[in-house]
Structure formats: structure tokens, C-alpha cells
Design an enzyme around this catalytic site. Structure first.
Site, PDB file in Angstrom:
ATOM      1  N   CYS A   1      -1.592   8.938  11.342  1.00  0.00           N
ATOM      2  CA  CYS A   1      -0.595   9.137  10.292  1.00  0.00           C
ATOM      3  C   CYS A   1      -1.126  10.105   9.235  1.00  0.00           C
ATOM      4  O   CYS A   1      -1.209  11.288   9.506  1.00  0.00           O
ATOM      5  CB  CYS A   1      -0.152   7.792   9.717  1.00  0.00           C
ATOM      6  SG  CYS A   1       1.539   7.877   9.123  1.00  0.00           S
TER       7      CYS A   1
ATOM      8  N   HIS B   1       1.538   4.900  14.547  1.00  0.00           N
ATOM      9  CA  HIS B   1       0.420   3.945  14.403  1.00  0.00           C
ATOM     10  C   HIS B   1       0.153   3.224  15.725  1.00  0.00           C
ATOM     11  O   HIS B   1       0.675   2.135  15.948  1.00  0.00           O
ATOM     12  CB  HIS B   1       0.757   2.912  13.322  1.00  0.00           C
ATOM     13  CG  HIS B   1       0.811   3.490  11.953  1.00  0.00           C
ATOM     14  ND1 HIS B   1      -0.258   3.461  11.090  1.00  0.00           N
ATOM     15  CD2 HIS B   1       1.799   4.142  11.303  1.00  0.00           C
ATOM     16  CE1 HIS B   1       0.072   4.058   9.968  1.00  0.00           C
ATOM     17  NE2 HIS B   1       1.317   4.488  10.066  1.00  0.00           N
TER      18      HIS B   1
ATOM     19  N   GLU C   1      -2.337   1.604  16.571  1.00  0.00           N
ATOM     20  CA  GLU C   1      -3.067   0.342  16.356  1.00  0.00           C
ATOM     21  C   GLU C   1      -2.120  -0.856  16.291  1.00  0.00           C
ATOM     22  O   GLU C   1      -2.537  -1.991  16.528  1.00  0.00           O
ATOM     23  CB  GLU C   1      -3.930   0.436  15.084  1.00  0.00           C
ATOM     24  CG  GLU C   1      -3.200   0.393  13.740  1.00  0.00           C
ATOM     25  CD  GLU C   1      -2.642   1.741  13.267  1.00  0.00           C
ATOM     26  OE1 GLU C   1      -2.490   2.661  14.110  1.00  0.00           O
ATOM     27  OE2 GLU C   1      -2.343   1.869  12.066  1.00  0.00           O
TER      28      GLU C   1
END
Ligand code: GLN
Length: 549
Positions: free
Chosen positions: A382, A508, A510
Site C-alpha cells: 500500500c 493488502h 497480509e
């Protein structure tokens, strides 16, 4: 309708209620029950999206674009399921709904009160996920500690449900602390007795006590806790400290937390728990064959919870590579051209973290330059991707003032620009580009190879994007837009083909990494770091000594 398990906490905060709830849910799931978890938070923010990470850690984003508590990340990582807006409710959201209804005249002239209107709305939401026969068991974690003034309406709602639902459909698990007094060499049960009494004064009686302890609880202590707290001895569960949170489901299995819960809920249709994949992951995690050191560059590094999902993704990806990932926190505010090689010396990979605002930006850009020039594996997420774009603009394209309009609104080379639809937005909460969007991957790119497919969906949380006016210039100079949103053309991934691993993503990854499905980009980043480490070690590079630079 599903059965409901409520998890409350007593004595102190930070006992790991989310992990205990997720572990119990995991065991029930492993026994073949369709299980989900939700979190009810007593604070007045409508959601944690507007909270500074220092206040409440990371804001976890769900597929449907809800900005939620970081515990939902644990639920997804443990259960390998998607949660949604319905899985996280705050006092603010409850009041917002009730006040909106009051303004619509829905209460027909009645005085709107905490009881019954607020508690009714809490109960409605507590039961919501249990409708439609989607789940057999819905766990609800109640944020905060019993005795908190703001938590009272939630405890009252649990009390009412304990009375309204059939006895075997509603279970209360209370997580508490049994401190060990070193001077007296004794475990102390009194704080737990007080906390259960406090809960009982509010009308809720726990069925199971999970006791956090540094020392083993022998049978005498368990019997004493049971007797004074009015639960069966078998319902006093020891929760010792664990070396990793992923060990906790197995510890709870040994303590038979799931068996007692099933017995109390009168569920008989279950199988032996299938935890083969979970155990396989744990074995790899515990016995790594190699080690890499990754620098995490961010501005909230003092608070590890701010990067929770990233740190957990490293654990998943490390296990997949049978490699221990040591994460070194590097504060972006203190990196500059003079000290960068010293600060990043000894690293096998660099992750530039997400973030907002001006603080620490220049340090991140300096770090990206170092990684690009030194062939150090780089992964930007990001804001981290946006920094890579700015760095390339300034140092390769020669656009000296290249910047993002987030930090420099009147810039001449806005290579990162606010998204068009964001420009008319005036309210802060829940207004970013949030949740899951598709991304098309360029054939022949590293991203395509890593994902092994042409279209992916990943989660987002941002207001700014790559400025496509510069795309041609970037691609001509060697930075490839290897992932693009198929509808809007928004650049989702940039990469440098002439580098061992240089990837920046606007989304993202993650947020979708779980124990059973580690995020592919993290897995390949660690694998690239391993290769870098092997070449570095063969050159006998110095080793880092401190955890925090
Ligand atoms: N501040 C940047 C944006 O809004 C990046 C956001 C992030 O890193 N999550 O686009």
C-alpha cells in the site's frame, strides 16, 4: 438455529481472549461443526477505522470492506474462513442504529432506553449470524474486562440470552488470570473469585473458566477454583503461556476445553478432531531449517499490534519455507542517505509497511532506493508500494519533485494521486476504497508466476493510487504494472523484472494469509530472502545483533 458461546474476560485485559475464542472455534471446526466468531467491542467509535494504530493496533479489513478489530484477523487466520461486517459490532454501531430508528419514529413515542432498546439491538446482532442455518456454533467475544462500565449493556444482553435460550444453546466461557506470587511461591485464586462474583452480580454465571497461568494448576487448585466459583472441576481449564499463539488450540485440546463445551451444549454429533494440516504447520514452525532477517520499515513500530497481520503472514510464509523469519523493526523516521547502509546492513529482505500521512516518508523512500540498487528483496504494501513509485520517479525518471498528493497536494509531478471518487468525500469513517477488488495479472510477470493465475481478488484500504498519466514513462524505464484492476485500470501491482524480487502492491495481501493458506506473495518474498541470505552468507556479511535498530 445455531448454538451460542459467549467469551468474557476478567481480572485484567490482554489475557488473549481472542486467541482462546479462536482456539475453541478451531477445535469445534476440526470436529466437523460449522463455526464462526464475532467480536462485540464496547467503545463508541462506530468502527476502528478512524482509530490511530497506537490506540487499538491494526485495523483489519474484511472481504466486504468492513474496517474491524484486529481479533477478526485471528479468527480468519485460525479458521480459514472469511468474516464480514456482521462479525464486528461496537457500542457506537448499536447506538447509531437505535438513534436512527428513533429519528424514523420506529419506537412509536416510547422513551428510548438502554434497557430494553440498546440491549435488544445487541441481542439481535448477537443472534444474527446464527440464523439461516449457516453455522452450528457462533462464538461471541465480548471486548473489555468484566466490571467495565461501558461493557455492562453487553453483559446484560448475555444475561438475557442465557435466560431466553434453551440451556444447552447458550454457553458462557470466562477467561481469567491466576497470578503466581513469587515471594509466596503460590498461585492465587482470589482475583478469579472476585471476577466471577462480579459477573454473577450482573446475573451471568460462567459455565467454563479458562485460567491463564504461568505455573501449572494442580488438581487442588482446580478444585478450589471450581468450588468457590461454582463450576464443575472439569470446567476449570488451564491456559499456560504458549511459545506461539498457534500452539493454543492443541493446548486447549489437551485440556479438553472442546469436549466440555460440547458436553454442556449437548452436541453428540462430532468426530475426532482433524488437525493434520495445523500440526504440519506447527512442526515446520518449530523446527526451521534456515533463518532470514527481514527489515520491517514503518512508523508505528513501537507497537507491534499495528502490523499484526503482516507479522502473522511472515510466520505462515516462514513455516511454508521451513525458515525462521526474524523481523527487525526499523523506524522510518530515523533513516537517511548517510545511515541507510548501516541501518539496513545484514537484512535479507525489506518490507515497507502501509501507513498514512507525512511522518517517516522520506526514510521509507531512502530505504526503497537502497533495496532497488543493492538487489535486496523488496516488498512494498500500500503506502510501501506508493513509496517505491515515488522513489523510481525521483531517482530513475529524474522527476526530482515526484510525490504523492497525500503529502504534497500542490506537487508538479503527482505520481501518486487521490482517486477520482475520493475527491468528493467529506466524511472520514468507512469512506476509503475498502474490501475486495479483482486484479488482472500480466502474463510473464513475477506476480503472475507467484499467483499461478490470471485474476486474483485482494483487499484494499486506501485513498490514493498510481497516476496513470505516468504509466508509459514508468514502463519504458523498466517498472512494470503487472497487476491492474480490469474495470478501472487502477495499478494494483508494480514490479522490476531486472531485480531478484521487487514488488509493490496497492492492496493488502497480509489480510488474506491464514495458517492453511499463506499469502503467495509473502511465501515467495521469504523464498527470495532465503536466496539472498545464502549469497550474503557466502560473502560473510556481518550479522545484526539488535532486535530494534
Ligand atoms: N495513505 C495511502 C493511501 O491512502 C496508503 C494507505 C495504506 O497504506 N493503507 O492511499
Amino acid at each position: 438455529m445455531a448454538k451460542f458461546i459467549f467469551v468474557t474476560g476478567g481480572v485484567t485485559s490482554s489475557l488473549g481472549k481472542g486467541i482462546i475464542a479462536a482456539s475453541l472455534a478451531k477445535l469445534l471446526q476440526a470436529r466437523g461443526l460449522r463455526t464462526t466468531i464475532q467480536k462485540f467491542d464496547p467503545y463508541i467509535n462506530v468502527d476502528p477505522g478512524t482509530l490511530n494504530p497506537y490506540e487499538h493496533g491494526e485495523c483489519f479489513v474484511t472481504e466486504d470492506g468492513a474496517e474491524t478489530d484486529l481479533d477478526l484477523g485471528h479468527y480468519e487466520r485460525f479458521l480459514n474462513i472469511f468474516t464480514s461486517q456482521a462479525n464486528n459490532v461496537t457500542t457506537g454501531r448499536i447506538y447509531q442504529t437505535v438513534i436512527n430508528k428513533e429519528r424514523e419514529g420506529a419506537y412509536l413515542g416510547k422513551t428510548v432506553q438502554v434497557i430494553p432498546h440498546i440491549t435488544d439491538e445487541i441481542k439481535r446482532r448477537m443472534l444474527l449470524l446464527g440464523k439461516d442455518d449457516k453455522y452450528d456454533v457462533v462464538l461471541t467475544e465480548i471486548g473489555g474486562t468484566v466490571g467495565d462500565i461501558e461493557g455492562l449493556p453487553f453483559i446484560e444482553a448475555v444475561r438475557q440470552l442465557q435466560w431466553e435460550l434453551p440451556e444447552e444453546d447458550c454457553l458462557v466461557v470466562h477467561l481469567t488470570l491466576i497470578p503466581f506470587l513469587r515471594a509466596a511461591k503460590e498461585l492465587k485464586t482470589k482475583p478469579t473469585q472476585h471476577s466471577v462474583r462480579l459477573l454473577s452480580e450482573n446475573g451471568v454465571h460462567p459455565d467454563i473458566l479458562v485460567c491463564r497461568t504461568e505455573e501449572p494448576l494442580n488438581n487442588d487448585i482446580k478444585r478450589k477454583i471450581a468450588q468457590f466459583c461454582n463450576v464443575k472441576t472439569e470446567a476449570v481449564i488451564e491456559a499456560a503461556d504458549a511459545s506461539t499463539i498457534y500452539e493454543v488450540p492443541l493446548m486447549m485440546l489437551r485440556e479438553k476445553l472442546d469436549v466440555i463445551a460440547l458436553k454442556k451444549m449437548k452436541i453428540t454429533d462430532y468426530r475426532e478432531p482433524d488437525l493434520t494440516r495445523w500440526k504440519g504447520f506447527l512442526d515446520k514452525l518449530k523446527y526451521p531449517k534456515s533463518k532470514v532477517t527481514i527489515g520491517l520499515i514503518g512508523k508505528y513500530i513501537e507497537l507491534q499490534d499495528a502490523y499484526k497481520s503482516i507479522l502473522e503472514s511472515f510466520i505462515h510464509a516462514g513455516a511454508m519455507n521451513e525458515c525462521k523469519v526474524q523481523v527487525v523493526n526499523v523506524h522510518s523516521e530515523f533513516i537517511n542517505h548517510e545511515n541507510v547502509s548501516e541501518k539496513l546492513d545484514g537484512l535479507d529482505g525489506l518490507l515497507v509497511a502501509p501507513g498514512f500521512g507525512h511522518r517517516g516518508i522520506e526514510g521509507k523512500i531512502v530505504a526503497v532506493k537502497y533495496a532497488r540498487e543493492q538487489g535486496l528483496p523488496f516488498f512494498g504494501i500500500c503506502l510501501g508500494m506508493q513509496m517505491a513509485v515515488i522513489e523510481f520517479g525521483r531517482n530513475v525518471l529524474g522527476l526530482e519533485d515526484a510525490h504523492s498528493t497525500e503529502m504534497d497536494p500542490h506537487n508538479n509531478n503527482p505520481v501518486i494521486n487521490m482517486m477520482e471518487e475520493q475527491k468528493k468525500i467529506t466524511k472520514m469513517g468507512g469512506t476509503m476504497r475498502l474490501g475486495s477488488y479483482p486484479c488482472e495479472l500480466k502474463e510473464g510477470s513475477l506476480a503472475h508466476e507467484i499467483y499461478g493465475t490470471s485474476e486474483i481478488c485482494e483487499r484494499h484500504r486506501h485513498r490514493y493510487e498510481f497516476n496513470n498519466d505516468y504509466l508509459e514513462q514508468y514502463e519504458n524505464a523498466g517498472m512494470v504494472a503487472s497487476g491492474v484492476n480490469p474495470e478501472t485500470g487502477l495499478v494494483e501491482i508494480i514490479e522490476l523484472p531486472n531485480h531478484p524480487f521487487f514488488i509493490g502492491v496497492q492492496y493488502h495481501p497480509e489480510l488474506k494469509s491464514t495458517v492453511e493458506n499463506p499469502a503467495p506473495l509473502f511465501v515467495h518474498f521469504i523464498s527470495a530472502a532465503k536466496k539472498f541470505n545464502e549469497s550474503r552468507v557466502s560473502l560473510k556479511a556481518p550479522v545484526l545483533h539488535s532486535e530494534m535498530i
